[in-house]
Design a protein around this motif. Structure first.
Motif, PDB file in Angstrom:
ATOM      1  N   ALA A 182       0.840  -1.201   0.000  1.00  0.00           N
ATOM      2  CA  ALA A 182       0.000   0.000   0.000  1.00  0.00           C
ATOM      3  C   ALA A 182       0.874   1.250   0.000  1.00  0.00           C
ATOM      4  N   TRP A 183       1.942   1.223   0.798  1.00  0.00           N
ATOM      5  CA  TRP A 183       2.840   2.382   0.857  1.00  0.00           C
ATOM      6  C   TRP A 183       3.641   2.531  -0.434  1.00  0.00           C
ATOM      7  N   ILE A 184       3.993   1.397  -1.050  1.00  0.00           N
ATOM      8  CA  ILE A 184       4.681   1.475  -2.343  1.00  0.00           C
ATOM      9  C   ILE A 184       3.764   2.099  -3.388  1.00  0.00           C
ATOM     10  N   ALA A 185       2.497   1.689  -3.395  1.00  0.00           N
ATOM     11  CA  ALA A 185       1.544   2.257  -4.354  1.00  0.00           C
ATOM     12  C   ALA A 185       1.393   3.761  -4.141  1.00  0.00           C
ATOM     13  N   LEU A 186       1.333   4.195  -2.880  1.00  0.00           N
ATOM     14  CA  LEU A 186       1.230   5.624  -2.604  1.00  0.00           C
ATOM     15  C   LEU A 186       2.489   6.351  -3.071  1.00  0.00           C
ATOM     16  N   GLY A 187       3.651   5.781  -2.782  1.00  0.00           N
ATOM     17  CA  GLY A 187       4.892   6.399  -3.235  1.00  0.00           C
ATOM     18  C   GLY A 187       4.959   6.500  -4.741  1.00  0.00           C
ATOM     19  N   ASP A 188       4.535   5.443  -5.436  1.00  0.00           N
ATOM     20  CA  ASP A 188       4.561   5.466  -6.900  1.00  0.00           C
ATOM     21  C   ASP A 188       3.666   6.565  -7.461  1.00  0.00           C
ATOM     22  N   LEU A 189       2.506   6.754  -6.841  1.00  0.00           N
ATOM     23  CA  LEU A 189       1.601   7.809  -7.312  1.00  0.00           C
ATOM     24  C   LEU A 189       2.216   9.190  -7.108  1.00  0.00           C
ATOM     25  N   LEU A 190       2.803   9.397  -5.949  1.00  0.00           N
ATOM     26  CA  LEU A 190       3.445  10.695  -5.686  1.00  0.00           C
ATOM     27  C   LEU A 190       4.612  10.918  -6.643  1.00  0.00           C
ATOM     28  N   ARG A 191       5.366   9.870  -6.898  1.00  0.00           N
ATOM     29  CA  ARG A 191       6.497   9.985  -7.833  1.00  0.00           C
ATOM     30  C   ARG A 191       5.989  10.276  -9.241  1.00  0.00           C
ATOM     31  N   GLN A 192       4.879   9.646  -9.626  1.00  0.00           N
ATOM     32  CA  GLN A 192       4.298   9.892 -10.940  1.00  0.00           C
ATOM     33  C   GLN A 192       3.904  11.355 -11.101  1.00  0.00           C
ATOM     34  N   GLN A 193       3.494  11.974  -9.999  1.00  0.00           N
ATOM     35  CA  GLN A 193       3.116  13.388 -10.033  1.00  0.00           C
ATOM     36  C   GLN A 193       4.308  14.314  -9.805  1.00  0.00           C
ATOM     37  N   GLU A 194       5.516  13.730  -9.789  1.00  0.00           N
ATOM     38  CA  GLU A 194       6.763  14.460  -9.561  1.00  0.00           C
ATOM     39  C   GLU A 194       6.807  15.123  -8.184  1.00  0.00           C
ATOM     40  N   LYS A 195       6.084  14.524  -7.227  1.00  0.00           N
ATOM     41  CA  LYS A 195       6.162  14.969  -5.831  1.00  0.00           C
ATOM     42  C   LYS A 195       7.186  14.086  -5.133  1.00  0.00           C
ATOM     43  N   PHE A 196       8.444  14.251  -5.557  1.00  0.00           N
ATOM     44  CA  PHE A 196       9.478  13.301  -5.170  1.00  0.00           C
ATOM     45  C   PHE A 196       9.774  13.338  -3.676  1.00  0.00           C
ATOM     46  N   ALA A 197       9.873  14.525  -3.101  1.00  0.00           N
ATOM     47  CA  ALA A 197      10.179  14.617  -1.671  1.00  0.00           C
ATOM     48  C   ALA A 197       9.070  13.994  -0.829  1.00  0.00           C
ATOM     49  N   GLN A 198       7.815  14.122  -1.292  1.00  0.00           N
ATOM     50  CA  GLN A 198       6.696  13.527  -0.558  1.00  0.00           C
ATOM     51  C   GLN A 198       6.649  12.010  -0.723  1.00  0.00           C
ATOM     52  N   ALA A 199       7.198  11.530  -1.823  1.00  0.00           N
ATOM     53  CA  ALA A 199       7.185  10.083  -2.057  1.00  0.00           C
ATOM     54  C   ALA A 199       8.158   9.350  -1.142  1.00  0.00           C
ATOM     55  N   VAL A 200       9.241  10.026  -0.765  1.00  0.00           N
ATOM     56  CA  VAL A 200      10.287   9.350   0.019  1.00  0.00           C
ATOM     57  C   VAL A 200       9.745   8.745   1.313  1.00  0.00           C
ATOM     58  N   PRO A 201       8.967   9.477   2.148  1.00  0.00           N
ATOM     59  CA  PRO A 201       8.473   8.865   3.393  1.00  0.00           C
ATOM     60  C   PRO A 201       7.586   7.640   3.160  1.00  0.00           C
ATOM     61  N   ALA A 202       6.843   7.628   2.053  1.00  0.00           N
ATOM     62  CA  ALA A 202       6.014   6.453   1.760  1.00  0.00           C
ATOM     63  C   ALA A 202       6.896   5.235   1.517  1.00  0.00           C
ATOM     64  N   TYR A 203       7.965   5.426   0.738  1.00  0.00           N
ATOM     65  CA  TYR A 203       8.888   4.312   0.507  1.00  0.00           C
ATOM     66  C   TYR A 203       9.640   3.947   1.791  1.00  0.00           C
ATOM     67  N   ASP A 204       9.961   4.949   2.618  1.00  0.00           N
ATOM     68  CA  ASP A 204      10.600   4.666   3.908  1.00  0.00           C
ATOM     69  C   ASP A 204       9.748   3.696   4.720  1.00  0.00           C
ATOM     70  N   LYS A 205       8.431   3.984   4.773  1.00  0.00           N
ATOM     71  CA  LYS A 205       7.517   3.149   5.547  1.00  0.00           C
ATOM     72  C   LYS A 205       7.468   1.740   4.967  1.00  0.00           C
ATOM     73  N   ALA A 206       7.395   1.639   3.646  1.00  0.00           N
ATOM     74  CA  ALA A 206       7.329   0.323   3.005  1.00  0.00           C
ATOM     75  C   ALA A 206       8.587  -0.482   3.311  1.00  0.00           C
TER      76      ALA A 206
END
Length: 542
Positions: free
Chosen positions: A327-351
């Protein structure tokens, strides 16, 4: 046209209007029924099916809907009269009618006859596993738990989500809780099925666990429709009737989560997101959100550019299942797709924290994805560590090798190692235009212009509409003295009307056409401006 585009609501409106003008046309009537049921307007479809039957010979579809309506109304005598008493040969040709008869007999209070009917059907060629599953449910519903369990213990009969749940509940009724718990824990991939895990926990803790996979004969018939919907949907060329059977199942038994889920997934596959969303909402209200299905839904919404809905679904999934790394990977991927890279990092951290003790192969993609997010948010030291860790797990993942290699080239670091990684990526994926572009641009950045020509020309064959690749080819042609061809490539870039997401500056292209690449580079050097931005290597999906 509405039907072709799976716009069932519009199709229903137009076909109903057409039937009003020509009430004898069977094609229009059936088309209206298909659209109405597909759109979820089954009460209206049932009314139309009655009119078709009263006006003359019913169609096959109107008869199916009429049978479902009799079940919905509890008219078991009417259902039994309508399906009749088929012979073995007739049942082999129309298994659905025989199974409706079996459950109809149970609804009419004729349990012995109902079980005998299912047993007869199970002896037909090639259908025993399907029929025995329903025979098991019918036996359990009348209290024959021993007979039901023996049927479901056969993997060909009960090795699916509903079969596992039914067998576990039946084992509890037989006071065999330990066996039920062990059975659930032995199911392959059960960690991704929280409903089964919750059932296991209730059983293990001694809580009351009734048999409720089916509560009534109508629920049983809903499962018949669901069985046929699954078979139709899984065929090599999925049948339109799969959605109709799934809709009828959900109409007859709204609390059967599997039916609602199948309706939602079929609608989603047909890009009918507005119709699918109420079904997913119903599953959430029922506490029946399925992580695996939600992950597919998030990916489908994302691919359809419904990013806001995908984001909401991902956030809902992380809230409902905070310990699910996917679930956290999916959230990170969506944020990365929107070029919200800094916001994606914590999602991947959690995963990755949740995957700390997981097999290494489960960690490579979130490491790679976090590396991309870190690199794009100017945290290269952390990104480099993630890329190296991912490569240690997947040393032959071409896109991963390409990304780290190009990142080093872009930073003018580890140049020989970087080129080696990209060359290996090309060997692993020789037809990948993005990787060929990286190899050519690496040669360009290293000043090896002649060697850059061939891979860039190969890249352009697969990516002729990409402004950045055309720009790169123009720069390389210029550096090897092919100025006229370079100008043609730059003119092509402008004709493709690049946007900000293409990493191409149209004004810079015009400057190169006006003054030449060498002059533009000299001006940029004097102004302290970096060379042409490096292309962002293409990231692979999980």
């Amino acid at each position: 046209m509405a039907t072709v585009e799976n716009d069932f609501l519009a199709a229903a409106r137009f076909f109903v209007q057409a039937v009003a003008h020509d009430p004898e046309d069977r094609f229009l009537q059936d088309s209206a029924l298909v659209a109405l049921v597909s759109a979820g307007e089954i009460d209206r479809a049932a009314d139309l099916a009655k009119r078709i039957g009263s006006d003359g010979e019913p169609t096959e579809l109107s008869r199916l809907i009429d049978r479902a309506e009799r079940v919905h109304e509890g008219d078991w005598a009417g259902l039994l009269a309508e399906v009749g008493t088929p012979t073995d040969a007739e049942s082999q040709a129309d298994l659905l009618a025989g199974m409706l008869r079996g459950w109809g007999l149970l609804g009419a209070g004729k349990a012995k006859d109902a079980l005998a009917e299912f047993e007869r059907l199970a002896r037909l060629d090639g259908v025993a596993p399907m029929v025995n599953y329903h025979l098991a449910l019918a036996r359990a519903l009348v209290g024959d738990y021993e007979g039901a369990e023996s049927l479901l213990a056969d993997e060909t009969t009960g090795a699916h989500i509903l079969g596992f749940a039914a067998r576990a509940q039946i084992l509890v009724q037989l006071e065999r809780r330990d066996e039920a718990t062990a059975m659930i824990e032995a199911i392959p991939g059960v960690e991704a099925e929280p409903q089964l895990l919750a059932l296991r926990d209730r059983i293990a803790s001694g809580q009351p666990v009734p048999f409720d996979v089916v509560k009534t004969p109508a629920d049983g018939i809903a499962q018949v429709f669901l069985t046929f919907a699954s078979a139709l949907a899984s065929s090599p060329d999925p049948e339109p009737l799969s959605l109709i059977h799934a809709r009828l199942a959900a109409w007859l038994s709204p609390e059967t989560a599997e039916a609602r889920l199948m309706v939602a997934q079929i609608l989603q596959e047909r890009q009918q997101f507005d119709l699918a969303e109420p079904e997913f909402d119903a599953l959430r209200r029922m506490g029946q959100m399925r992580p695996a299905a939600e992950l597919v839904r998030i990916d489908t919404l994302s691919r359809a550019d419904r990013i806001e809905e995908a984001g909401k679904a991902a956030l809902s999934l992380t809230a409902a299942y905070p310990d699910l790394p996917q679930a956290w990977i999916a959230l990170g991927d969506l944020l990365r797709q929107q070029e919200k890279f800094a916001q994606a990092v914590p999602a991947y951290d959690k995963a990755l924290a949740l995957l700390e003790d997981a097999p290494a192969d489960a960690r490579w993609f979130p490491l790679y994805a976090r590396g991309i997010a870190l690199e794009r948010s100017q945290q290269f030291d952390r990104a480099e560590a993630d890329f190296l860790a991912a490569i240690e797990i997947r040393p032959n993942q071409a896109s991963l090798l390409n990304y780290l290699g190009y990142s080093w080239i872009d930073r003018n670091e580890n140049l020989d190692h970087a080129l080696g990684l990209i060359q290996k990526a090309v060997e692993l994926s020789p037809d990948d235009g993005y990787i060929l572009d990286s190899l050519a641009w690496a040669y360009y950045r290293l000043g090896r212009f002649d060697e850059a020509v061939a891979p860039m020309e190969a890249a352009i064959l697969t990516m002729s509409q990409d402004p950045l690749v055309n720009d790169h080819l123009g720069d390389i042609y210029w550096k090897v003295g092919r100025q006229r061809e370079a100008e043609i490539q730059w003119q092509r870039v402008l004709s493709l009307k690049p946007t900000e997401t293409d990493d191409v500056d149209p004004d810079r292209i015009r400057a190169k056409l006006d003054r030449g690449l060498d002059a533009v580079l000299a001006e940029e050097s004097a102004a302290g401006t970096a060379d042409t931005p490096a292309p962002v290597p293409q990231a692979a999906n999980n």
